[in-house]
Design an enzyme around this catalytic site. Sequence first.
Site, PDB file in Angstrom:
ATOM      1  N   LEU A  43       0.822  -1.204   0.000  1.00  0.00           N
ATOM      2  CA  LEU A  43       0.000   0.000   0.000  1.00  0.00           C
ATOM      3  C   LEU A  43       0.854   1.251   0.000  1.00  0.00           C
ATOM      4  CD1 LEU A  43      -2.909  -0.913   2.364  1.00  0.00           C
ATOM      5  CD2 LEU A  43      -2.978  -0.461  -0.081  1.00  0.00           C
ATOM      6  N   ALA A  44       1.918   1.255   0.787  1.00  0.00           N
ATOM      7  CA  ALA A  44       2.746   2.449   0.868  1.00  0.00           C
ATOM      8  C   ALA A  44       3.518   2.646  -0.441  1.00  0.00           C
ATOM      9  CB  ALA A  44       3.705   2.333   2.057  1.00  0.00           C
ATOM     10  N   GLY A  45       4.317   1.660  -0.820  1.00  0.00           N
ATOM     11  CA  GLY A  45       5.142   1.793  -2.017  1.00  0.00           C
ATOM     12  C   GLY A  45       4.318   1.901  -3.288  1.00  0.00           C
ATOM     13  N   HIS A 266      -1.132  -9.280  18.207  1.00  0.00           N
ATOM     14  CA  HIS A 266      -2.557  -9.145  17.920  1.00  0.00           C
ATOM     15  C   HIS A 266      -3.364 -10.187  18.698  1.00  0.00           C
ATOM     16  CE1 HIS A 266      -6.289  -8.862  15.749  1.00  0.00           C
ATOM     17  NE2 HIS A 266      -5.835  -7.819  15.100  1.00  0.00           N
ATOM     18  N   ARG A 337      -5.332  -3.452  21.328  1.00  0.00           N
ATOM     19  CA  ARG A 337      -4.721  -4.761  21.150  1.00  0.00           C
ATOM     20  C   ARG A 337      -3.756  -5.156  22.248  1.00  0.00           C
ATOM     21  NH1 ARG A 337      -3.770  -4.187  14.664  1.00  0.00           N
ATOM     22  NH2 ARG A 337      -6.000  -4.305  14.217  1.00  0.00           N
ATOM     23  N   GLU A 453       4.793   0.669   6.876  1.00  0.00           N
ATOM     24  CA  GLU A 453       5.178  -0.066   8.080  1.00  0.00           C
ATOM     25  C   GLU A 453       6.691  -0.056   8.297  1.00  0.00           C
ATOM     26  OE1 GLU A 453       3.295  -3.897   8.484  1.00  0.00           O
ATOM     27  OE2 GLU A 453       4.530  -4.419  10.224  1.00  0.00           O
ATOM     28  N   ARG A 463      -0.239   0.146  17.962  1.00  0.00           N
ATOM     29  CA  ARG A 463      -1.017   0.641  16.834  1.00  0.00           C
ATOM     30  C   ARG A 463      -2.478   0.264  16.996  1.00  0.00           C
ATOM     31  NH1 ARG A 463      -3.090  -1.303  12.116  1.00  0.00           N
ATOM     32  NH2 ARG A 463      -2.101  -3.342  12.235  1.00  0.00           N
ATOM     33  N   LEU A 469      -3.161   0.723   7.389  1.00  0.00           N
ATOM     34  CA  LEU A 469      -3.545   0.949   5.994  1.00  0.00           C
ATOM     35  C   LEU A 469      -3.647   2.447   5.740  1.00  0.00           C
ATOM     36  CD1 LEU A 469      -6.313  -1.786   5.585  1.00  0.00           C
ATOM     37  CD2 LEU A 469      -3.865  -1.952   5.141  1.00  0.00           C
TER      38      LEU A 469
HETATM   39  C1  LIG Z   1      -3.301 -10.506   8.583  1.00  0.00           C
HETATM   40  C2  LIG Z   1      -3.153  -9.028   8.686  1.00  0.00           C
HETATM   41  C3  LIG Z   1      -4.265  -8.217   8.796  1.00  0.00           C
HETATM   42  C4  LIG Z   1      -4.135  -6.844   8.872  1.00  0.00           C
HETATM   43  N1  LIG Z   1      -5.252  -6.094   8.955  1.00  0.00           N
HETATM   44  C5  LIG Z   1      -5.143  -4.747   8.984  1.00  0.00           C
HETATM   45  C6  LIG Z   1      -6.316  -3.929   8.997  1.00  0.00           C
HETATM   46  O1  LIG Z   1      -7.437  -4.416   8.992  1.00  0.00           O
HETATM   47  N2  LIG Z   1      -6.148  -2.591   9.009  1.00  0.00           N
HETATM   48  C7  LIG Z   1      -4.923  -2.002   9.002  1.00  0.00           C
HETATM   49  O2  LIG Z   1      -4.843  -0.789   8.996  1.00  0.00           O
HETATM   50  N3  LIG Z   1      -3.804  -2.757   8.974  1.00  0.00           N
HETATM   51  C8  LIG Z   1      -3.876  -4.104   8.954  1.00  0.00           C
HETATM   52  N4  LIG Z   1      -2.736  -4.863   8.932  1.00  0.00           N
HETATM   53  C9  LIG Z   1      -1.428  -4.206   8.835  1.00  0.00           C
HETATM   54  C10 LIG Z   1      -1.169  -3.746   7.411  1.00  0.00           C
HETATM   55  O3  LIG Z   1      -1.675  -4.683   6.512  1.00  0.00           O
HETATM   56  C11 LIG Z   1       0.288  -3.555   7.094  1.00  0.00           C
HETATM   57  O4  LIG Z   1       0.912  -2.860   8.097  1.00  0.00           O
HETATM   58  C12 LIG Z   1       0.465  -2.764   5.816  1.00  0.00           C
HETATM   59  O5  LIG Z   1      -0.277  -3.357   4.783  1.00  0.00           O
HETATM   60  C13 LIG Z   1       1.910  -2.645   5.417  1.00  0.00           C
HETATM   61  O6  LIG Z   1       1.989  -2.043   4.157  1.00  0.00           O
HETATM   62  P1  LIG Z   1       3.351  -1.643   3.526  1.00  0.00           P
HETATM   63  O7  LIG Z   1       3.048  -1.086   2.184  1.00  0.00           O
HETATM   64  O8  LIG Z   1       4.107  -0.805   4.468  1.00  0.00           O
HETATM   65  O9  LIG Z   1       4.177  -2.999   3.393  1.00  0.00           O
HETATM   66  P2  LIG Z   1       3.848  -4.378   2.644  1.00  0.00           P
HETATM   67  O10 LIG Z   1       2.475  -4.479   2.151  1.00  0.00           O
HETATM   68  O11 LIG Z   1       4.371  -5.448   3.538  1.00  0.00           O
HETATM   69  O12 LIG Z   1       4.733  -4.301   1.363  1.00  0.00           O
HETATM   70  C14 LIG Z   1       6.093  -4.553   1.370  1.00  0.00           C
HETATM   71  C15 LIG Z   1       6.587  -4.474  -0.038  1.00  0.00           C
HETATM   72  O13 LIG Z   1       7.997  -4.439  -0.018  1.00  0.00           O
HETATM   73  C16 LIG Z   1       8.528  -5.396  -0.892  1.00  0.00           C
HETATM   74  N5  LIG Z   1       9.830  -5.766  -0.330  1.00  0.00           N
HETATM   75  C17 LIG Z   1      10.144  -6.063   0.951  1.00  0.00           C
HETATM   76  N6  LIG Z   1      11.456  -6.271   1.065  1.00  0.00           N
HETATM   77  C18 LIG Z   1      11.990  -6.098  -0.167  1.00  0.00           C
HETATM   78  C19 LIG Z   1      13.297  -6.170  -0.686  1.00  0.00           C
HETATM   79  N7  LIG Z   1      14.338  -6.434   0.072  1.00  0.00           N
HETATM   80  N8  LIG Z   1      13.459  -5.961  -2.013  1.00  0.00           N
HETATM   81  C20 LIG Z   1      12.398  -5.666  -2.815  1.00  0.00           C
HETATM   82  N9  LIG Z   1      11.157  -5.571  -2.362  1.00  0.00           N
HETATM   83  C21 LIG Z   1      10.956  -5.783  -1.056  1.00  0.00           C
HETATM   84  C22 LIG Z   1       7.508  -6.479  -0.988  1.00  0.00           C
HETATM   85  O14 LIG Z   1       7.658  -7.169  -2.193  1.00  0.00           O
HETATM   86  C23 LIG Z   1       6.222  -5.660  -0.932  1.00  0.00           C
HETATM   87  O15 LIG Z   1       5.926  -5.180  -2.208  1.00  0.00           O
HETATM   88  C24 LIG Z   1      -2.850  -6.247   8.861  1.00  0.00           C
HETATM   89  C25 LIG Z   1      -1.738  -7.056   8.770  1.00  0.00           C
HETATM   90  C26 LIG Z   1      -1.872  -8.431   8.704  1.00  0.00           C
HETATM   91  C27 LIG Z   1      -0.651  -9.278   8.661  1.00  0.00           C
END
Ligand SMILES: Cc1cc2nc3c(=O)[nH]c(=O)nc-3n(C[C@H](O)[C@H](O)[C@H](O)COP(=O)(O)OP(=O)(O)OC[C@H]3O[C@@H](n4cnc5c(N)ncnc54)[C@H](O)[C@@H]3O)c2cc1C
Lengths: 665, 248
Positions: A43-45, A266, A337, A453, A463, A469
Amino acid sequence: MALDSKIPKGPLEDKWTNHKNEINLVNPANKRLIDVIVVGTGLAGGSAAATLAELGYNVKAFCFQDSPRRAHSIAAQGGINAAKNYQGDGDSTYRLFYDTVKGGDYRSREANVHRLAEVSTNIIDQCVAQGVPFARDYGGLLDNRSFGGVLVSRTFYAKGQTGQQLLLGAYSAMNRQIGRGKIKMFTRHEMLDVVVVDGKARGIIARNLVTGEIERHSAHAVVLGTGGYGNAFYLSTYAMGSNVTAAWKAHKRGAYFANPCYTQIHPTCIPVSGDHQSKLTLMSESLRNDGRIWVPKHKKDVEAIRDGSLKPTDLAEEDRDYYLERRYPAFGNLVPRDVASRAAKERCDAGYGVNKTGEAVYLDFASAFMRYGKEQAHVKGLDENDEALVKKLGQEIVKNKYGNLFQMYEKIVDQNPYETPMMIYPAVHYTMGGIWVDYNLMTTVPGLYCIGEANFSDHGANRLGASALMQGLADGYFVLPYTIGDYLAHDIRTGPIPTETKEFDDAEKSVTETLDKLINNNGTHSVDHFHKRLGKIMWNKCGMARNAKDLKEAITEIAELRAEFWKGVKIPGRADEYNEELAKAGRVADFLELGELFAKDALVREESAGGHFREEYQTPEGEAMRRKEFQFVSAWEYKGEPKDAVLHKEDLVYENIEVKERSYK
Amino acid sequence: MNLTLKIWRQKDANDKGKIVDYPMSDVSPDMSFLEMLDVLNQELIDKGEEPVAFDHDCREGICGSCSMFVNGRAHGPDTMVTVCQLHMRSFKDGDTIYIEPWRATAFPVIKDLIVDRSSFDRIQHAGGFISVNTSGNTQDANSIPIEKENADKSFDAATCIGCGACVASCKNSSAMLFVSAKVSQFALLPQGQVEATDRVLNMVKQMDEEGFGNCTNTGACEVECPKGISLENIARMNREYLAATLKG
Ligand SMILES: Cc1cc2nc3c(=O)[nH]c(=O)nc-3n(C[C@H](O)[C@H](O)[C@H](O)COP(=O)(O)OP(=O)(O)OC[C@H]3O[C@@H](n4cnc5c(N)ncnc54)[C@H](O)[C@@H]3O)c2cc1C
Ligand code: SF4
Ligand code: FES
């Protein structure tokens, strides 16, 4: 180096607006001359890559999965917060800000959190415009639910698959830019180092996971959106590939690592069933809206349940201990939590756990079935006293709300949760710690940004649900695209960054040396063998509750395990081919360093705050005891071995919120 | 349980590949199918052999990474689940289990059970989006109410995880179910109308260029789809396509 958070001056409500007004802009024609690397397409990237491309920058995006659509964000279930006040229940930007700071145990930065609350409403508008199918009520308007730790209904959702739908929204925004040629997407690529030139982040070293080739990619700025590091615990709710490698490599190149010990556990996950287990599955916390949590009041009933002679449904109401409702009458089952997790551990430690291993409590929907059923019967003019009918009607409603979660539970546990209460236990789920960033989301390395994250910023020590999200998308769609311009405005004359330089040579060399060492090690144990052992140390000594003695032991044990890993790990196959074991080995090697810093950070923090519970610091009622002198962010500077890391402190100042004892009674 | 696994091993895209037998003992019914493969892989590594490569990440049935035929069926014998959610309790002691990669021209094998599904991404690049700026200057989300029935149908179509089981189980290797899911999601929303014509034309064109076959309404895709994406979406897409071609 002194930490400068770059928080803009002025009143809290005006900081972001004023900052945006004063920030340097890059002329659209010049944006074409600037390259940005975005590592991670969750979501972030993903949202950042799409928006930067939309603005006109040349974006190169990387992920290790075969498609951006599979990033770990896809798994988020429950929902996303926004201060829309559609329900008219008193929500506002201030209230979202207040809840988030309080929920984070007053360990987050006021200015960042306020900005998050401000842009939250834009996120929903944006996603709806992109075709994200949020849940709607019968009038066709957006529906909301409520989440742990708050008293308003501000969570937008798409059944139990909110993360999936939001990610597909960001993915489609990316697709549009990929189609236009503005984003170049590198899937199945893993970033293994950051390249720093003249003190600025100017590129990355990545490994093509299919061919094993090592590649150099340059840019004027690098953005990390690489997610959390909870897999250091081995068992967690994270996807199997989630890792700390990108963040850790950035740390080694000068980015401070903040609050590594803040981990969220959690409360509503499916308990561990055996040694073969590879991951833990979360049941969305939204279930706590309708489910009631309990264990038996008496030990004899616990034993009868464990040996199968008593069914939970047969236990009389007065023999059940609804311990959250008992301890926290104001919030009941909806406490945050950390509170819910610790309360479950407390009951299980006291011997009241209901599964074979004694590590499970019940999440029961029986009263919800009846409550909803009665309402339905009334609406439909049916017999409200017909129990079977009422239950069936109620189950229909619950199925509508959480059907896919119930189905998932049944698939995994082989029990029907409509007939018997679910069993749940806390599990590692989210890391509030991460790379330290300033208000502009820049790390201590100029030109290196960190979002979602992977950074430490907005959640403090704990959190609240549905806020990750929100933060990921806020950073990617609405914050970084502004703040990065301020930095890039100085780069319009720089021209393309060459990759044939000493800095790229050196970084590539260090990457290939590590890979060579791993692949030629000829040890005796698999990567997982070491990862599982690390996980045990982390869970037992750095988990839900910690103390100085255990943490000191953990520090030594992890260092020893790391030495053993480098001597004893065995990786089959070659480096120049698809080799999952090799990729995993690199990730575990980094976890083995991070783990030690984690324990070290936890040891320093002689207080209890959110996801960091130090047993020595609790109130007589067993609640977390914060200490004013620990009202700071710990930011660690890399100096070689984790034990040598140097602590820097960013004091947290609360000008707009009175720091109060966090109470949910 | 004791089992005999017959697994497709293929070093890389150029290798011919073959089925190799692996006996397994002490398999617990509580394990997921992928955990069972983890155990096999640990044994192989301990013996100094190469583990079986397969795609997986979330292990919760949502990311769409995992993909394999189990006894000739996409994602295995259970219905409405991905292979990561399949549990060993679905098998019996003494069973022989065939494990093979997806088969389709548009999904070339990378290694063992891993195939390249980037053709799916390219179809999405061609039109799987609504052209709205990511600026946040959009109108209030509640300014256009959406009928609950349409919202729900759109959501149901949106739940496709892009796993490719539909393609793999289709005798023509057609990607119609996958493509129609995206087309339907947007066709049912007012926001998706702006470029409906281009979307369906472009996506279908790309689908053909990627080498996916035609849909002959056999319905195998719907049966094997772990998310219950319905054939109704294909019908809706055909209507959209027809309308688009008439518009020219
Ligand atoms: C089961 C579950 C349920 C959740 N439910 C909720 C919810 O209801 N509401 C809420 O707000 N949050 C929820 N969360 C938390 C939330 O989903 C995450 O914190 C959030 O989606 C993280 O997003 P992000 O974009 O930071 O990282 P991620 O979605 O983890 O993306 C990481 C990205 O980095 C890439 N990457 C990582 N390392 C490397 C590397 N070395 N080289 C190249 N690419 C790399 C991966 O390929 C991926 O594209 C939940 C989490 C889980 C596990
Ligand atoms: S339509 Fe079903 S089978 Fe096909 S990719 Fe989507 S989820 Fe998988
Ligand atoms: S591993 Fe994600 S769907 Fe199976």
